[in-house]
Write an enzyme that holds these catalytic residues in place. Structure first.
Site, PDB file in Angstrom:
ATOM      1  N   HIS A 108     -60.010 -98.280 108.493  1.00 29.75           N
ATOM      2  CA  HIS A 108     -60.490 -96.955 108.106  1.00 29.75           C
ATOM      3  C   HIS A 108     -59.728 -96.433 106.898  1.00 29.75           C
ATOM      4  O   HIS A 108     -58.618 -96.871 106.595  1.00 29.75           O
ATOM      5  CB  HIS A 108     -60.354 -95.967 109.265  1.00 29.75           C
ATOM      6  CG  HIS A 108     -58.932 -95.663 109.646  1.00 29.75           C
ATOM      7  ND1 HIS A 108     -58.145 -96.546 110.360  1.00 29.75           N
ATOM      8  CD2 HIS A 108     -58.155 -94.569 109.406  1.00 29.75           C
ATOM      9  CE1 HIS A 108     -56.947 -96.020 110.549  1.00 29.75           C
ATOM     10  NE2 HIS A 108     -56.920 -94.822 109.969  1.00 29.75           N
ATOM     11  N   ASP A 150     -58.378 -92.727 105.689  1.00 32.76           N
ATOM     12  CA  ASP A 150     -58.101 -91.486 106.397  1.00 32.76           C
ATOM     13  C   ASP A 150     -59.050 -90.359 105.982  1.00 32.76           C
ATOM     14  O   ASP A 150     -59.264 -90.101 104.785  1.00 32.76           O
ATOM     15  CB  ASP A 150     -56.660 -91.029 106.139  1.00 32.76           C
ATOM     16  CG  ASP A 150     -55.653 -91.773 106.991  1.00 32.76           C
ATOM     17  OD1 ASP A 150     -56.027 -92.260 108.071  1.00 32.76           O
ATOM     18  OD2 ASP A 150     -54.477 -91.872 106.574  1.00 32.76           O
ATOM     19  N   HIS A 161     -56.802 -99.029 106.026  1.00 33.91           N
ATOM     20  CA  HIS A 161     -55.665 -99.545 106.785  1.00 33.91           C
ATOM     21  C   HIS A 161     -56.034 -99.679 108.256  1.00 33.91           C
ATOM     22  O   HIS A 161     -57.040 -99.132 108.724  1.00 33.91           O
ATOM     23  CB  HIS A 161     -54.411 -98.687 106.599  1.00 33.91           C
ATOM     24  CG  HIS A 161     -54.577 -97.245 106.951  1.00 33.91           C
ATOM     25  ND1 HIS A 161     -55.200 -96.333 106.134  1.00 33.91           N
ATOM     26  CD2 HIS A 161     -54.197 -96.542 108.053  1.00 33.91           C
ATOM     27  CE1 HIS A 161     -55.202 -95.147 106.692  1.00 33.91           C
ATOM     28  NE2 HIS A 161     -54.608 -95.243 107.878  1.00 33.91           N
ATOM     29  N   ARG A 187     -46.327 -88.572 109.528  1.00 37.25           N
ATOM     30  CA  ARG A 187     -47.162 -88.788 108.345  1.00 37.25           C
ATOM     31  C   ARG A 187     -47.421 -87.488 107.601  1.00 37.25           C
ATOM     32  O   ARG A 187     -47.879 -86.508 108.207  1.00 37.25           O
ATOM     33  CB  ARG A 187     -48.497 -89.403 108.760  1.00 37.25           C
ATOM     34  CG  ARG A 187     -49.390 -89.793 107.591  1.00 37.25           C
ATOM     35  CD  ARG A 187     -50.749 -90.212 108.081  1.00 37.25           C
ATOM     36  NE  ARG A 187     -51.552 -89.076 108.530  1.00 37.25           N
ATOM     37  CZ  ARG A 187     -52.684 -89.177 109.217  1.00 37.25           C
ATOM     38  NH1 ARG A 187     -53.121 -90.364 109.596  1.00 37.25           N
ATOM     39  NH2 ARG A 187     -53.350 -88.101 109.574  1.00 37.25           N
TER      40      ARG A 187
END
Length: 282
Positions: A98, A100, A258, A273
């Protein structure tokens, strides 16, 4: 700075860099940004940085954004906590290729992800170069997808397991976004294959050029979307990174996908993150 490319396609480890110092050094940030554009994901080891430094470094690249489902650190908005433990079930979203938050009208610029705690083995993350994935498509496929646009949905992904009322509320807050199937990178000018696990369907496939009559477009469009999404799984486009405590990855979300490998239960894995606000696609 030491630059060590990790594959021929994507990824480099940057040595002799202190991200705490970089959070206060715009010149060093500019060097890292240039390397990020070149390698699409860059890695740093042994970063004993504070949450404030993590946020400050990421903010050099743009404003930060929270996630509507994953929680953020209460003292540092925009620093999303991705904590896994034996008591917490798999969320089913990390372990898929995917990009993000493509369900946003303005998907993120990129992310800075730091490992706080990880299992002794397992829990790697992989990234794929979607500029290379587009470049190596057959020309007839490039011609077919050039005008296509597609929908991306948080409702059909994060919302799918929610009760209907909560799912519909999530959709109302974040309506499906529409993006070109092939986006242009705003800094490099590269063409990027821009469909992933959040993509539900093409919005303009049903044209006289593609469909004769009736519903015979259905298999053609769904098969094409599946073929395009599967390009991220080609090993020649990928890099795989083994996490250690205080390792940091920064990726260009505009040109990569990723996949967080979910092979480590029942161990703990704690990641933090900082997601950076991006621009509208074109």
């Amino acid at each position: 700075m030491r630059v060590e490319p990790l594959t021929c396609a994507i990824g480099a480890e940057l040595g002799n860099v202190d991200l705490g110092a970089a959070s206060r050094d715009p010149v060093l940030v500019a060097e890292i940004r240039a390397l990020l554009l070149q390698h699409k994901v860059v890695f740093f080891r042994d970063q004993e940085i504070t949450r404030a430094e993590h946020v400050a470094f990421a903010r050099h690249f743009g404003e930060l954004e929270d996630h509507p489902v994953a929680g953020s650190d209460p003292d540092h908005p925009g620093l999303v906590r991705i904590y896994k433990s034996p008591e917490q079930p798999n969320d089913r979203y990390e372990n898929a290729w995917h990009t993000d938050a493509t369900w946003r009208e303005k998907p993120p610029f990129g992310c800075v992800l730091r490992c706080v705690e990880c299992p002794p083995v397992g829990g790697d993350t992989m990234w794929a170069n979607m500029a290379l994935a587009y470049e190596r498509l057959p020309q007839q496929v490039k011609d077919l997808i050039a005008p296509l646009r597609a929908r991306h949905s948080i409702e059909a992904s994060f919302g799918a397991a929610m009760a209907a009322e909560k799912r519909l509320a999530l959709h109302a807050q974040f309506p499906d976004a529409e993006h070109p199937v092939v986006r242009t990178h705003p800094e490099t000018g590269e063409k990027i294959l821009f469909v992933n696990a959040f993509t539900t369907h093409f919005t303009n496939y049903h044209t006289p050029a593609n469909v004769r009559y009736g519903q015979d477009h259905t298999h053609g469009s769904s098969d094409l979307l599946r073929y395009l999404v599967d390009q991220a799984a080609i090993p020649e486009y990928q890099v795989r990174f083994r996490w250690k405590r205080n390792s940091v990855a920064m990726w260009d979300n505009r040109s990569t996908q990723h996949y967080a490998v979910m092979d480590y239960p029942p161990c703990h894995r704690k990641m933090e993150r900082a997601g950076i606000v991006g621009d509208a696609t074109y």
